[in-house]
Design a protein around this motif. Sequence first.
Motif, PDB file in Angstrom:
ATOM      1  N   TYR A  21      50.023  38.126  32.917  1.00 61.73           N
ATOM      2  CA  TYR A  21      49.793  37.467  31.626  1.00 61.73           C
ATOM      3  C   TYR A  21      48.370  37.780  31.169  1.00 61.73           C
ATOM      4  CZ  TYR A  21      54.235  35.263  32.345  1.00 61.73           C
ATOM      5  OH  TYR A  21      55.588  35.060  32.540  1.00 61.73           O
ATOM      6  N   ASP A  22      48.297  38.576  30.106  1.00 65.09           N
ATOM      7  CA  ASP A  22      47.037  39.187  29.671  1.00 65.09           C
ATOM      8  C   ASP A  22      46.454  38.417  28.481  1.00 65.09           C
ATOM      9  OD1 ASP A  22      45.005  40.972  29.181  1.00 65.09           O
ATOM     10  OD2 ASP A  22      46.299  42.507  28.295  1.00 65.09           O
ATOM     11  N   ILE A  23      45.257  37.840  28.672  1.00 64.02           N
ATOM     12  CA  ILE A  23      44.627  37.096  27.561  1.00 64.02           C
ATOM     13  C   ILE A  23      43.844  38.010  26.619  1.00 64.02           C
ATOM     14  CG2 ILE A  23      44.514  34.877  28.777  1.00 64.02           C
ATOM     15  CD1 ILE A  23      41.389  35.493  29.022  1.00 64.02           C
ATOM     16  N   GLY A  54      32.671  28.434  35.485  1.00 65.65           N
ATOM     17  CA  GLY A  54      33.625  29.508  35.168  1.00 65.65           C
ATOM     18  C   GLY A  54      33.864  30.367  36.387  1.00 65.65           C
ATOM     19  N   ILE A  55      35.147  30.655  36.668  1.00 67.59           N
ATOM     20  CA  ILE A  55      35.507  31.486  37.819  1.00 67.59           C
ATOM     21  C   ILE A  55      35.640  32.946  37.372  1.00 67.59           C
ATOM     22  CG2 ILE A  55      37.204  31.882  39.643  1.00 67.59           C
ATOM     23  CD1 ILE A  55      38.115  28.969  39.328  1.00 67.59           C
ATOM     24  N   GLU A  56      34.996  33.850  38.099  1.00 69.62           N
ATOM     25  CA  GLU A  56      35.027  35.286  37.754  1.00 69.62           C
ATOM     26  C   GLU A  56      36.462  35.820  37.658  1.00 69.62           C
ATOM     27  OE1 GLU A  56      32.402  37.678  40.109  1.00 69.62           O
ATOM     28  OE2 GLU A  56      33.023  39.508  39.089  1.00 69.62           O
ATOM     29  N   SER A  57      36.689  36.735  36.701  1.00 74.01           N
ATOM     30  CA  SER A  57      35.817  36.999  35.576  1.00 74.01           C
ATOM     31  C   SER A  57      36.364  36.396  34.289  1.00 74.01           C
ATOM     32  CB  SER A  57      35.660  38.517  35.391  1.00 74.01           C
ATOM     33  OG  SER A  57      36.951  39.113  35.205  1.00 74.01           O
ATOM     34  N   ARG A  58      37.686  36.253  34.235  1.00 76.87           N
ATOM     35  CA  ARG A  58      38.259  35.716  32.998  1.00 76.87           C
ATOM     36  C   ARG A  58      37.916  34.238  32.815  1.00 76.87           C
ATOM     37  NH1 ARG A  58      44.035  37.209  34.140  1.00 76.87           N
ATOM     38  NH2 ARG A  58      43.333  38.162  36.060  1.00 76.87           N
ATOM     39  N   GLY A  59      37.536  33.583  33.889  1.00 75.55           N
ATOM     40  CA  GLY A  59      37.076  32.190  33.779  1.00 75.55           C
ATOM     41  C   GLY A  59      35.731  32.081  33.072  1.00 75.55           C
ATOM     42  N   PHE A  60      34.929  33.160  33.127  1.00 72.83           N
ATOM     43  CA  PHE A  60      33.648  33.157  32.393  1.00 72.83           C
ATOM     44  C   PHE A  60      33.929  33.096  30.894  1.00 72.83           C
ATOM     45  CE2 PHE A  60      31.609  36.162  35.797  1.00 72.83           C
ATOM     46  CZ  PHE A  60      31.686  35.155  36.734  1.00 72.83           C
ATOM     47  N   LEU A  61      34.934  33.896  30.481  1.00 67.01           N
ATOM     48  CA  LEU A  61      35.278  33.956  29.052  1.00 67.01           C
ATOM     49  C   LEU A  61      35.785  32.608  28.569  1.00 67.01           C
ATOM     50  CD1 LEU A  61      37.279  37.307  29.208  1.00 67.01           C
ATOM     51  CD2 LEU A  61      34.930  37.000  28.434  1.00 67.01           C
ATOM     52  N   PHE A  75      27.856  27.387  34.906  1.00 64.59           N
ATOM     53  CA  PHE A  75      27.434  28.390  35.872  1.00 64.59           C
ATOM     54  C   PHE A  75      28.663  29.109  36.440  1.00 64.59           C
ATOM     55  CE2 PHE A  75      28.419  26.165  39.836  1.00 64.59           C
ATOM     56  CZ  PHE A  75      28.346  24.820  39.476  1.00 64.59           C
ATOM     57  N   MET A  76      28.363  30.182  37.161  1.00 61.65           N
ATOM     58  CA  MET A  76      29.420  31.100  37.589  1.00 61.65           C
ATOM     59  C   MET A  76      29.781  30.927  39.061  1.00 61.65           C
ATOM     60  SD  MET A  76      27.977  34.575  35.790  1.00 61.65           S
ATOM     61  CE  MET A  76      26.269  34.344  36.238  1.00 61.65           C
ATOM     62  N   VAL A  77      31.093  30.932  39.332  1.00 58.10           N
ATOM     63  CA  VAL A  77      31.593  31.173  40.683  1.00 58.10           C
ATOM     64  C   VAL A  77      32.024  32.631  40.674  1.00 58.10           C
ATOM     65  CG1 VAL A  77      33.514  30.714  42.254  1.00 58.10           C
ATOM     66  CG2 VAL A  77      32.271  28.801  41.225  1.00 58.10           C
ATOM     67  N   ARG A  78      31.396  33.454  41.528  1.00 53.99           N
ATOM     68  CA  ARG A  78      31.618  34.902  41.486  1.00 53.99           C
ATOM     69  C   ARG A  78      32.224  35.434  42.771  1.00 53.99           C
ATOM     70  NH1 ARG A  78      27.926  38.885  38.267  1.00 53.99           N
ATOM     71  NH2 ARG A  78      30.042  39.724  38.229  1.00 53.99           N
ATOM     72  N   LYS A  79      32.790  36.622  42.662  1.00 53.73           N
ATOM     73  CA  LYS A  79      33.246  37.308  43.871  1.00 53.73           C
ATOM     74  C   LYS A  79      32.020  37.679  44.701  1.00 53.73           C
ATOM     75  CE  LYS A  79      37.498  38.123  41.646  1.00 53.73           C
ATOM     76  NZ  LYS A  79      38.248  38.808  40.591  1.00 53.73           N
ATOM     77  N   LYS A  80      32.213  37.749  46.010  1.00 51.10           N
ATOM     78  CA  LYS A  80      31.097  37.896  46.958  1.00 51.10           C
ATOM     79  C   LYS A  80      30.183  39.079  46.625  1.00 51.10           C
ATOM     80  CE  LYS A  80      30.420  38.365  51.951  1.00 51.10           C
ATOM     81  NZ  LYS A  80      29.396  37.346  52.113  1.00 51.10           N
ATOM     82  N   ALA A 144      40.105  20.215  36.510  1.00 56.90           N
ATOM     83  CA  ALA A 144      40.207  21.664  36.366  1.00 56.90           C
ATOM     84  C   ALA A 144      40.988  21.935  35.091  1.00 56.90           C
ATOM     85  CB  ALA A 144      40.935  22.264  37.569  1.00 56.90           C
ATOM     86  N   ALA A 145      40.655  23.028  34.410  1.00 61.42           N
ATOM     87  CA  ALA A 145      41.394  23.367  33.194  1.00 61.42           C
ATOM     88  C   ALA A 145      41.565  24.877  33.083  1.00 61.42           C
ATOM     89  CB  ALA A 145      40.675  22.819  31.965  1.00 61.42           C
ATOM     90  N   CYS A 146      42.765  25.274  32.656  1.00 54.96           N
ATOM     91  CA  CYS A 146      43.094  26.692  32.474  1.00 54.96           C
ATOM     92  C   CYS A 146      43.868  26.841  31.174  1.00 54.96           C
ATOM     93  CB  CYS A 146      43.989  27.200  33.609  1.00 54.96           C
ATOM     94  SG  CYS A 146      43.237  27.124  35.245  1.00 54.96           S
TER      95      CYS A 146
END
Length: 171
Positions: A21-23, A54-61, A75-80, A144-146
Amino acid sequence: MDLKEHIRAVPDFPKPGILFYDISTLLMHAEAWQETVRRLTDEVAPYKPDMLVGIESRGFLTAAPLALEMGIGFFMVRKKGKLPGETLEYSYGLEYGSDTIEMQADAVTPGQRVIVLDDLLATGGTMDASIQLLRRAGAEVAAAACIIELTFLEGRSKVDVPVHTLVSYDS
Ligand SMILES: O=P(O)(O)OC[C@H]1O[C@H](OP(=O)(O)OP(=O)(O)O)[C@H](O)[C@@H]1O
Ligand SMILES: Nc1ncnc2[nH]cnc12
């Protein structure tokens, strides 16, 4: 407005059998994206969070425009391996593959109330891992929200805070 009209479903990406599912198409449509941000803000604002995550990366948007709209930081939760300074990490399983996420250790002060944003809830592994990580840092995770929820994967059952989503798919 039906947000689903602006979300593209791509078969067999990134692996055979996955309906992705592409946003991207939602982001490209200004009115649909404004409506998405408004609806998410309506879901999240009653919790009166101190910060968004925001969770990387589409969560940042997803998190960035909400934080602006609400007049709070995020703030960002990012991949390691992507964040400088002292970090906290957590490993988890995905619908496809596995990953380790990180946040900066000083991103929250103990007791701060945060809400975690992502574009999509699938198995819930990413959201659950983010919540565990945030608690390790001393945050109080209010919700949490998506934008999208894949209900057939039952990710919501893995997440122990209220989960708000705007559109859902049952296959
Ligand atoms: O509920 P789960 O099964 O954990 O899956 C949901 C996660 O998967 C996707 O991210 P992805 O890892 O594809 O990264 P991206 O946002 O950088 O594309 C999506 O944006 C969520 O973060
Ligand atoms: N089916 C899917 N579509 C888009 N993003 C995803 N992340 C995990 N599963 C996904």
